[in-house]
Design a protein around this motif. Structure first.
Motif, short mmCIF file in Angstrom:
data_model
loop_
_atom_site.label_atom_id
_atom_site.label_comp_id
_atom_site.label_asym_id
_atom_site.label_seq_id
_atom_site.Cartn_x
_atom_site.Cartn_y
_atom_site.Cartn_z
N GLU A 1 -14.30 4.83 2.67
CA GLU A 1 -12.92 5.04 2.25
C GLU A 1 -12.27 3.69 1.96
N ASP B 1 -8.09 2.42 0.88
CA ASP B 1 -6.72 2.70 0.46
C ASP B 1 -5.91 1.40 0.51
N LEU C 1 -2.11 0.19 0.98
CA LEU C 1 -0.84 0.70 1.48
C LEU C 1 0.23 -0.38 1.44
N LEU D 1 -1.57 4.08 9.59
CA LEU D 1 -1.96 5.23 8.79
C LEU D 1 -1.29 6.50 9.29
N GLU E 1 2.99 3.23 3.04
CA GLU E 1 2.64 4.36 2.19
C GLU E 1 1.60 3.93 1.17
N ARG E 2 0.77 4.85 0.77
CA ARG E 2 -0.23 4.57 -0.25
C ARG E 2 0.45 4.14 -1.53
N GLU F 1 -0.05 4.63 -4.55
CA GLU F 1 0.15 5.63 -5.58
C GLU F 1 1.40 6.49 -5.32
N ASN F 2 1.95 6.40 -4.09
CA ASN F 2 3.18 7.12 -3.77
C ASN F 2 4.42 6.24 -3.85
N CYS G 1 1.53 -5.58 2.70
CA CYS G 1 0.54 -4.56 2.38
C CYS G 1 -0.63 -4.69 3.35
N TYR H 1 -6.90 -0.34 3.95
CA TYR H 1 -7.75 0.37 4.90
C TYR H 1 -9.14 0.50 4.29
N PHE I 1 -6.34 0.85 -8.10
CA PHE I 1 -5.14 1.54 -7.66
C PHE I 1 -4.02 1.37 -8.69
#
Length: 504
Positions: free
Chosen positions: A101, A103, A105, A358, A422-423, A425-426, A436, A439, A500
């Motif tokens: 995984e 991400d 953030l 997270l 928050e990710r 993309e949001n 930032c 993860y 991203f």
């Protein structure tokens, strides 16, 4: 933590029994896929689960982890369709162990109008500790100096109807006074050792409650924890458990307004947690016991990750503030006589660096600082004492130095400034310099050496330590181009790469 992976062994037993059925144990993946497709078309879900599991094991053995993850998760789906969803949990756990995984953030500062529970901070995570390590040896006043930061919570336990002769009390007042002198709050595991029938509204319970109030400090009362585990005498009757929890709640509400009620199962077995939930109106906080160990039931399990273990429980119970009421990472297996320092340091990074960011409703983590070899109860297989491992100790102190971790428990209310990650993309069009983190989860607990973010040939930021924190100046980021994040090993070989885009 007692026999906290007992359920995994039970599931494996069931799966082995089912595999005795006359299913072709083909090692050829082409033939297995044909058999799987045929079983799916006939809606023979037990056979589908078996063939899918064999395909998962085939790819797992050949280190084709992406394919293995898909088949393990499909196996769980087929068991659910066969009416045995709980039999699929072991496959989901293995899938988590070998999955990858990544991400990116981004921190968002905001004014929180959310209603908070008793003693719940608007954001951030209380630091807690069970002070049983060899260095502190039960001495609360040693923690600040040893770990470089004041802790907010201190854990102790008391069996049912125990009388403390030094204070002539049922509540551990001496320990509470040491906590008060250190400016802390208290978490107490109150354990009905004689079973639930002994939990009644009597003078003992009332005096315990009044003495809890007399401490004058916040008390997180973990009544009859790990009730979903067969290793405790208050397990087995969920209806009676709910009744007794509500009774204790009502008495505390009447006698001890400084007490927050914590409902705290073990993270495994999962299948029987929900029947014990006594209701939102009597639970202030939800807690979990959650331990990460490198060796269990005769094999190494380096892919175990507290984030993956907590995720399905967090999704169900995060309408309440959540605490890891006790948890730890083993850095030494006495069963194997083997040191796991680097692996354990990475898991400390997962537990403290990633998990509360997270899962922002995780508002407290209490570390169970104990070498199990120093005890005469339960198994003695693991060493969780950070003082016995320099790398784990340094990692813990480095990560908890962050302002995210809180040193004081206070009454809270809505209308306070709060922070969450928050990710990307949001996030809609970030334009300034922002905190930032990345993860990264790699198969079997592997950790990167370096994580860097790029746009085109321009390096935006990099980090050399978990939780891979970095500041990105979004005023220099071109809106319509992706940010590329790469995790490298120590030879600067790419381990995982992902693009991203922010929300437009």
């Amino acid at each position: 933590m007692k026999k906290y992976l007992f359920y995994v062994a039970v599931v494996l037993l069931f799966l082995n029994i089912l595999l005795i059925r006359e299913v072709a144990a083909e090692s050829d993946p082409v033939e297995l896929k044909k058999n799987l497709e045929n079983a799916i078309n006939k809606e023979e879900w037990t056979y589908a689960a078996t063939y899918s599991k064999e395909l998962a094991v085939f790819h797992d053995t050949n280190q084709d982890y992406d394919q293995a993850v898909q088949y393990y998760r499909a196996t769980a789906d087929y068991w659910a369709k066969a009416g045995h969803a709980d039999w699929g949990i072991v496959n989901l756990i293995r899938a988590d162990h070998i999955d990858t995984e990544m991400d990116l953030l981004v921190e968002r500062i905001y004014l929180s109008e959310e209603k908070v529970a008793k003693f719940e901070p608007p954001s951030g995570t209380y630091l807690g500790m069970f002070v049983a390590g060899k260095r502190e040896n039960g001495r609360v006043n040693k923690v600040n100096d040893l770990y470089g930061k004041k802790h907010a919570l201190y854990l102790t336990y008391t069996p049912w109807r125990k009388k403390y002769q030094d204070t002539n009390s049922y509540f551990p007042l001496s320990f509470a006074e040491k906590v008060r002198e250190n400016g802390g709050a208290m978490q107490i595991g109150w354990e009905p050792s004689n079973g639930l029938d002994d939990v009644v509204d009597d003078d003992y319970v009332r005096q315990f409650a009044r003495e809890a109030k007399a401490t004058g400090i916040p008390v997180f009362l973990r009544f009859a924890g790990e009730m979903n585990g067969e290793w405790v005498p208050w397990s087995g009757n969920s209806e009676k458990y709910r009744e007794k929890f509500r009774l204790i709640h009502d008495i505390m509400a009447e006698e001890a307004p400084n007490v927050a009620m914590v409902w705290s199962p073990n993270f495994l077995p999962r299948h029987n947690i929900e029947p014990y939930y006594p209701g939102d109106n009597v639970v202030d906080w939800v807690g979990f016991s959650l331990y990460t160990i490198p060796f269990s039931h005769g094999k190494e399990v380096p892919g175990g990750n507290p984030i993956d273990y907590l995720r399905p429980l967090y999704e169900k119970y995060s309408h309440k503030p959540i605490m890891l009421s006790e948890g730890a990472v083993s850095h030494y297996s006495y069963e194997l006589d083997k040191d796991y320092s680097e692996w354990a340091a990475g898991q400390i990074g997962n537990m403290y660096g990633f998990l509360p960011r997270l899962f922002p409703k995780v508002k407290a983590i209490t570390y169970f600082n104990l070498d199990k070899r120093t005890t005469n109860y339960d198994n003695q297989n693991n060493n969780y004492d950070m003082g016995d491992n320099q790398l784990v100790d340094i990692t813990y102190k480095r990560i908890i130095a962050s302002n995210w971790f809180l040193s004081d428990v206070r009454a809270s209310s809505a209308g306070h400034k709060a922070s969450k990650f928050e990710r990307i993309e949001n996030i809609s069009k970030p334009t300034n310099k922002r905190n930032c983190f990345v993860y990264v989860k790699l198969p079997l607990g592997e950790q990167p050496y370096l994580v860097a973010a790029y746009q085109g040939n321009n390096k935006l930021a990099e980090s050399y330590a978990q939780p891979w924190e970095m500041k990105i100046d979004f005023s220099k980021v071109r809106e319509r181009e992706p940010i590329t994040v790469i995790a490298y090993d120590c030879n600067l070989k790419s381990l995982v790469k992902k693009e991203f885009m922010g929300r437009r």
